[in-house]
Design an enzyme around this catalytic site. Structure first.
Site, PDB file in Angstrom:
ATOM      1  N   CYS A 130       0.754  -1.319   0.134  1.00 24.23           N
ATOM      2  CA  CYS A 130      -0.201   0.040  -0.168  1.00 24.23           C
ATOM      3  C   CYS A 130       0.996   1.204  -0.004  1.00 24.23           C
ATOM      4  CB  CYS A 130      -0.918  -0.044   1.319  1.00 24.23           C
ATOM      5  SG  CYS A 130      -2.420  -1.074   0.933  1.00 24.23           S
ATOM      6  N   HIS A 133       2.247   1.647  -3.623  1.00 26.28           N
ATOM      7  CA  HIS A 133       1.019   2.046  -4.461  1.00 26.28           C
ATOM      8  C   HIS A 133       0.855   3.429  -4.397  1.00 26.28           C
ATOM      9  CE1 HIS A 133      -2.779   1.118  -6.477  1.00 26.28           C
ATOM     10  NE2 HIS A 133      -3.045   2.269  -5.913  1.00 26.28           N
ATOM     11  N   GLU A 134       0.629   4.128  -3.202  1.00 23.00           N
ATOM     12  CA  GLU A 134       0.081   5.454  -2.734  1.00 23.00           C
ATOM     13  C   GLU A 134       1.491   6.429  -2.981  1.00 23.00           C
ATOM     14  OE1 GLU A 134      -2.845   5.290  -3.091  1.00 23.00           O
ATOM     15  OE2 GLU A 134      -3.826   3.673  -1.839  1.00 23.00           O
ATOM     16  N   ILE A 135       2.354   6.052  -2.784  1.00 26.27           N
ATOM     17  CA  ILE A 135       3.744   7.043  -2.909  1.00 26.27           C
ATOM     18  C   ILE A 135       3.809   7.055  -4.401  1.00 26.27           C
ATOM     19  CG2 ILE A 135       6.162   7.265  -2.653  1.00 26.27           C
ATOM     20  CD1 ILE A 135       5.701   6.107   0.184  1.00 26.27           C
TER      21      ILE A 135
END
Length: 165
Positions: A130, A133-135
């Protein structure tokens, strides 16, 4: 707290590099609260400010569905393991489609909280996935860019078909 409209693929705002957060004020707290409400309504387990059209380096994660949401301001990966894993990913900006992405199994991030205090966190498994993915999203890398061109094209066609239905 407000549920905001999620920017949908292929909106070009999903490819922009988000601006660092420099001011830690009530507006930032409100944005984080709105992100949490929007993510829960989507539903999803992670969301960034760019997902709602706000170009700021802000991430909210809630992996277990309880009240344990975590907020990360200006997160960056400071170390990643050589060990890799495959994990099924998707996006609140591209609902209904998923695919397996290769990610680092473990990592360390540096980030700030909503008051500007600096922290580090080590993560493995789903949490590590996660964070990556978000970075990536904060860096203007939409998750499907991690797929081969063939897989990406097939996934986009599947998504477009879902949108027409």
């Amino acid at each position: 707290m407000t549920i905001r409209t999620i920017v949908k693929f292929p909106d070009p705002r999903l490819r922009l590099i988000a601006e660092p957060v420099l001011v830690f004020d009530q507006e930032l707290h409100q944005l984080a609260a709105d992100l949490l409400d929007t993510m829960r309504a989507a539903p999803g387990i992670g969301i960034t400010a760019p997902h709602i059209g706000v170009s700021r380096r802000l991430v909210v994660l809630q992996l277990d569905g309880g009240d344990s949401a975590r907020t990360y301001v200006n997160p960056e990966i400071t170390w990643a393991s050589e060990e890799m894993l495959m994990h099924t990913e998707g996006s609140v900006s591209m609902p209904g489609v998923t695919d397996e992405i290769r990610r680092h199994a473990r990592l360390r991030i540096a980030y700030q909280d909503l008051d500007g205090t600096e922290h580090t966190e080590e993560a493995e498994g789903l949490l590590a996935v996660c964070h990556q993915h978000e970075i990536d999203q904060l860096d203007g890398i939409f998750w499907i860019q991690r797929l081969s061109k063939l897989k990406r094209d097939r996934l986009v066609k599947r998504y477009e078909k879902l949108q027409r239905a």
